[in-house]
Design an enzyme around this catalytic site. Structure first.
Site, short mmCIF file in Angstrom:
data_model
loop_
_atom_site.label_atom_id
_atom_site.label_comp_id
_atom_site.label_asym_id
_atom_site.label_seq_id
_atom_site.Cartn_x
_atom_site.Cartn_y
_atom_site.Cartn_z
N HIS A 3 0.88 -1.17 0.00
CA HIS A 3 0.00 0.00 0.00
C HIS A 3 0.92 1.22 0.00
CE1 HIS A 3 -3.54 -2.46 1.27
NE2 HIS A 3 -2.60 -3.18 1.86
N PHE A 4 1.01 1.90 -1.15
CA PHE A 4 1.99 3.00 -1.27
C PHE A 4 1.35 4.38 -1.17
CE2 PHE A 4 5.72 0.51 -3.42
CZ PHE A 4 5.96 -0.13 -2.21
N ARG A 5 0.02 4.44 -0.94
CA ARG A 5 -0.66 5.67 -0.47
C ARG A 5 -0.80 6.79 -1.47
NH1 ARG A 5 -2.67 2.42 3.14
NH2 ARG A 5 -1.43 2.08 5.01
N ASP A 42 2.62 -6.73 2.60
CA ASP A 42 1.48 -5.88 2.98
C ASP A 42 1.99 -4.55 3.57
OD1 ASP A 42 -1.14 -5.07 3.29
OD2 ASP A 42 -1.45 -6.16 5.15
N ASN A 53 -6.64 0.80 -2.29
CA ASN A 53 -7.28 1.67 -1.28
C ASN A 53 -6.53 2.99 -1.12
OD1 ASN A 53 -5.24 0.01 -0.14
ND2 ASN A 53 -6.02 0.34 1.92
N HIS A 79 -2.18 -12.50 2.51
CA HIS A 79 -1.71 -12.56 3.91
C HIS A 79 -2.48 -13.56 4.80
CE1 HIS A 79 -4.93 -9.65 3.96
NE2 HIS A 79 -4.20 -8.57 3.92
N HIS A 85 1.68 3.90 8.27
CA HIS A 85 0.89 4.95 8.94
C HIS A 85 1.87 5.74 9.78
CE1 HIS A 85 -2.89 3.06 7.78
NE2 HIS A 85 -2.38 1.90 8.16
N HIS A 116 -8.69 -10.25 0.58
CA HIS A 116 -8.40 -10.01 2.00
C HIS A 116 -9.55 -10.69 2.73
CE1 HIS A 116 -7.20 -7.26 5.51
NE2 HIS A 116 -8.14 -8.08 5.95
O1 DOR Z 1 -3.27 -3.73 8.14
C1 DOR Z 1 -3.66 -3.42 7.04
N1 DOR Z 1 -3.48 -2.17 6.55
N2 DOR Z 1 -4.33 -4.31 6.30
C2 DOR Z 1 -4.94 -3.96 5.16
O2 DOR Z 1 -5.51 -4.81 4.52
C3 DOR Z 1 -4.96 -2.57 4.71
C4 DOR Z 1 -3.77 -1.88 5.18
C5 DOR Z 1 -3.78 -0.39 4.96
O3 DOR Z 1 -4.01 0.03 3.83
O4 DOR Z 1 -3.46 0.35 5.88
#
Ligand code: DOR
Length: 463
Positions: free
Chosen positions: A71-73, A310, A103, A239, A314, A185
């Site tokens: 997840h590279f935001r 994964d 996402n 995962h 954050h 997921h």
């Molecule tokens: O822990 C997680 N964080 N699991 C996910 O499936 C999404 C991810 C996120 O995008 O922060």
């Protein structure tokens, strides 16, 4: 014939991992971004001086890592990470290709959003890239036509908004339509919602693993397997985290189903909440030491096919860690705000540490270096049909990582490239750190230095 203007790279005197899992002391000649020749004394045989020469000094040369879940935001959440910082972290970690999740903001749920990510990555990414298309209850046409993509991502749980697809009838429709790979997921959202009410008000971070328990993961994996079997639909379970799911797959895994595990689900367990608190919180949650062992066995036995990180950064502030400079967790405790898990974002970074973490396990005898490389590159390329990647052989793309298995170095916060600036593995003393990372025949990382000019390319998929 390649023109004389084609850039050439010689890697001299490496311990090269060959496709049969054996190692050969050899030179590798790279021309036009492709592996051209492998053998002892190639440097003498080829009557040309390479544009670039890397002295490997008998370090180990592996195919570049392909991380199939990150997840590279970018776009929309760049305060946590962006394609520049994330792909620098990849380069440092020996990750030469990544598959990124939908996402972001906006969600990657149509061709326009996919094109936007591809354009951004072509401009910014130091390594090669691919992007999943996210399923919603409404975007069936996009799921069939969006291209290029490794497949469809379904969040069966642990998501909110349009990307949450938790109704069996909707899932059935998605599984029954089209043929491309579906990656799930797998967590049971209804069970999670019930248990959130049951355990409301508890701020101990460890409650997260109790609320989103093994049963929640098992229920959803069972449902995904049922639908995959009903339509013989290519399914990948992201995962995998529990002993129960591993046992289920051991008994009943159709040929068209694959599964992955993260290094953190192999190496961390609920005892780490005491030290890491909310930094350990992820979805699916970190489980018990027993789950660790069963997952390792399933991986070694081929029940689990490969590894993904994964990578889900954050900020420390979002995690309730008020002081972003806190190094030791003992110090951190004075500035930690305890929030209910539902208020803390789940996820932890991983691309920078996954290869040395796993290679350290190999050196400790838990598996072999060849197995690690298969799980982190070859098997991923095979499962997703990634063209030209995952193997060191003539004709393959020169995506390579030279690792040092003779020295140890700890995970240090100040060396991390990820924008979030922390790792759950800080202080772990690891071997197998990448010395040099090569993307399409270009040296992108060399012992702490990044080549700012290197850009990766969009991956192509033949599955
Ligand atoms: O822990 C997680 N964080 N699991 C996910 O499936 C999404 C991810 C996120 O995008 O922060």
């Amino acid at each position: 014939m390649l023109s004389s203007a084609t850039p050439t790279l010689l890697i001299r005197n490496a311990r090269v991992l060959l496709p049969d899992g054996q190692f050969q002391s050899a030179d590798v000649w790279i021309e036009g971004g492709l592996i051209s020749q492998i053998g002892p004394d190639i440097a003498l045989e080829i009557d040309r001086v390479a544009d670039t020469v890397i002295e490997a000094n008998n370090m180990t040369l592996l195919p570049g890592v392909i991380d199939p879940q990150v997840h590279f935001r970018e776009p929309g959440l760049e305060h946590k990470e962006d394609l520049t910082t994330a792909s620098r972290a990849c380069a440092r970690g020996g990750v030469t290709s990544f598959l990124e999740m939908p996402n972001t903001k906006p969600l990657t749920i149509n061709q326009e959003a996919l094109n936007d990510k591809l354009t951004r990555a072509a401009q910014k990414s130091y390594v090669n890239f691919g992007f999943f298309i996210g399923a919603t209850a409404e975007n069936s046409p996009d799921l069939q036509t969006a291209t290029p993509t490794p497949g469809i991502k379904i969040f069966m749980g642990s998501m909110h908004g349009d990307l949450l697809v938790d109704q069996e009838a909707t899932l059935d429709r998605i599984f029954s339509t089209g043929t491309r790979l579906i990656a799930v997921h797998a967590e049971d959202q209804a069970r999670i919602a019930e248990r959130r009410i049951e355990f409301a008000g508890i701020t101990d971070p460890a409650i997260h693993s109790v609320i989103q328990d093994n049963q929640a993961a098992l229920n959803a994996t069972q449902l995904a397997l049922k639908l995959s079997k009903k339509y013989q639909r290519r399914l990948h379970i992201l995962h995998l985290s529990t002993a129960e799911e591993a046992d289920l797959l051991r008994q009943d895994k159709p040929a068209w189903v694959t599964a992955e595990v993260t290094p953190q689900h192999l190496l961390l367990n609920t005892s780490f909440y005491e030290k890491l608190g909310s930094l350990l919180q992820m979805n699916p949650p970190i489980r018990s030491a027993h789950d660790n062992e069963v997952l390792w066995q399933a991986l070694r036995d081929g029940v689990i096919d490969f590894i993904a990180t994964d990578h889900a950064p954050h900020t420390l502030a979002e995690k309730g860690r008020a002081n972003p400079t806190d190094q030791a967790d003992e110090e951190a405790s004075s500035t930690t705000v305890f929030l209910e898990p539902a208020k803390v974002p789940s996820g932890m970074p991983g691309v920078e540490t996954s290869l040395p973490l796993m290679l350290t396990q190999a050196v400790n005898g838990r598996c072999t270096v060849a197995q690690v490389s298969n799980w982190m590159s070859t098997a991923v390329a095979k499962a997703y049909g990634i063209v030209g990647k995952g193997t060191i052989a003539p004709g393959y793309d020169a995506d390579l990582v030279l690792v040092d298995l003779d020295t140890y170095h700890p995970v240090l916060r100040e060396e991390l490239q990820t924008k979030c600036g922390w790792s759950p593995f800080e202080g772990w003393n690891l071997t197998g750190w990448p010395a040099v990372t090569i993307v399409d025949g270009q040296v992108v990382y060399d012992r702490g230095q990044f080549n700012q000019d290197v850009r990766g390319r969009a991956l192509t998929f033949n599955a």
